[in-house]
Design a protein around this motif. Sequence first.
Motif, PDB file in Angstrom:
ATOM      1  N   VAL A  59      48.671  35.876  45.728  1.00  0.00           N
ATOM      2  CA  VAL A  59      48.127  36.507  46.926  1.00  0.00           C
ATOM      3  C   VAL A  59      46.688  36.025  47.122  1.00  0.00           C
ATOM      4  N   ALA A  79      45.274  45.368  44.094  1.00  0.00           N
ATOM      5  CA  ALA A  79      45.933  44.083  43.826  1.00  0.00           C
ATOM      6  C   ALA A  79      47.438  44.223  43.993  1.00  0.00           C
TER       7      ALA A  79
ATOM      8  N   THR B  15      50.862  41.942  38.931  1.00  0.00           N
ATOM      9  CA  THR B  15      50.434  41.518  40.273  1.00  0.00           C
ATOM     10  C   THR B  15      48.939  41.210  40.306  1.00  0.00           C
ATOM     11  N   THR B  16      48.168  41.899  39.452  1.00  0.00           N
ATOM     12  CA  THR B  16      46.734  41.586  39.384  1.00  0.00           C
ATOM     13  C   THR B  16      46.547  40.137  38.940  1.00  0.00           C
ATOM     14  N   CYS B  18      48.424  37.823  39.648  1.00  0.00           N
ATOM     15  CA  CYS B  18      48.902  36.942  40.726  1.00  0.00           C
ATOM     16  C   CYS B  18      47.918  36.870  41.885  1.00  0.00           C
ATOM     17  N   VAL B  19      46.687  37.266  41.641  1.00  0.00           N
ATOM     18  CA  VAL B  19      45.667  37.147  42.680  1.00  0.00           C
ATOM     19  C   VAL B  19      44.936  35.807  42.471  1.00  0.00           C
ATOM     20  N   GLN B  20      44.741  35.093  43.568  1.00  0.00           N
ATOM     21  CA  GLN B  20      44.049  33.797  43.524  1.00  0.00           C
ATOM     22  C   GLN B  20      42.698  33.904  42.804  1.00  0.00           C
ATOM     23  N   THR B  22      38.912  32.920  42.172  1.00  0.00           N
ATOM     24  CA  THR B  22      37.835  32.363  42.998  1.00  0.00           C
ATOM     25  C   THR B  22      36.839  31.595  42.124  1.00  0.00           C
ATOM     26  N   ALA B  77      38.379  30.830  46.922  1.00  0.00           N
ATOM     27  CA  ALA B  77      39.447  30.091  46.231  1.00  0.00           C
ATOM     28  C   ALA B  77      39.948  28.943  47.096  1.00  0.00           C
TER      29      ALA B  77
END
Lengths: 163, 119
Positions: A59, A79, B15-16, B18-20, B22, B77
């Motif tokens: 994401v 998130a 999911t954290t 899976c964060v781009q 930077t 990012a």
Amino acid sequence: MRNIFLSITRPLSLPHWWQDVLLAVPRIYMGVLMSFYFGSSKFGLPWSPAEKNLGFFEVAFWFPGDVAEYGGVFALAPAFLAWMAAFSEAVGGLFLIIGFQTRLFSFLIACTMVVAAFVQHGGHELWQQLPATGFLWVSLFTMVLGSGRIGLDFIISKKISHV
Amino acid sequence: MYKIFFLAVSIALGTTACVQKTQKRVVVVTVSLQQVEKAAKVGIRGGGNPLTWENDWELTPTITDSVFTGSFVANTAYNSYEVKFTLNGEMELNNKPNRVITFATKGDTTFYNAIFNKP
């Protein structure tokens, strides 16, 4: 288990084919917009714009921050909620196009659009709410009707019913 | 009950991840005016922190009323950054696409030179 799967998957049958074809148009168009434009710019898919530098199923970096700014429950797991919202748009849009698990993804998209229309754009001009509410109304119809005859759900549910 | 809690925490942590990610990008911009403008105020606007499309990030003259320079740090990012320069509050390249500053692949500083209102 099979019955639950069937009740979610099996679309409502309309009396005539042309009615299914007509109702597939907004569903497929919405899916294209969601998956190839709005969703893919913030969720990593093979067709995401290269300059966004998104990894597969990643994401966008700015999205959790935006979600956290909504406050309340959104600030608890930004998130996760951002990922779910982006996933609903990008992957859900794709599944709407092919009519696979239409009700499930319509539900996810509807949740995302409620937040987009009434939280993100809450208090803004109506014009700014219009895209999200448009998607919301279409997703409510597809949540009730399922894919109709133009979709994988129709084929899958027909095969399972005959097993 | 603890299984549901464990599952929820796992999904949240998953999911954290899976964060781009930077990184800090330092951008140094230099813009030359096509002709000398008296008492010119030149700025840059762009999409995303720290620049905005609403307000100027003011540049300082290195040659009075002719060449202006400035720098900013973007925590991003993306591979690139979209900008436009302004002269006395008026945006350049009217009805034309934004300038795209592509970040340097070596080092964290990108240098960008431009001529005002010339793509």
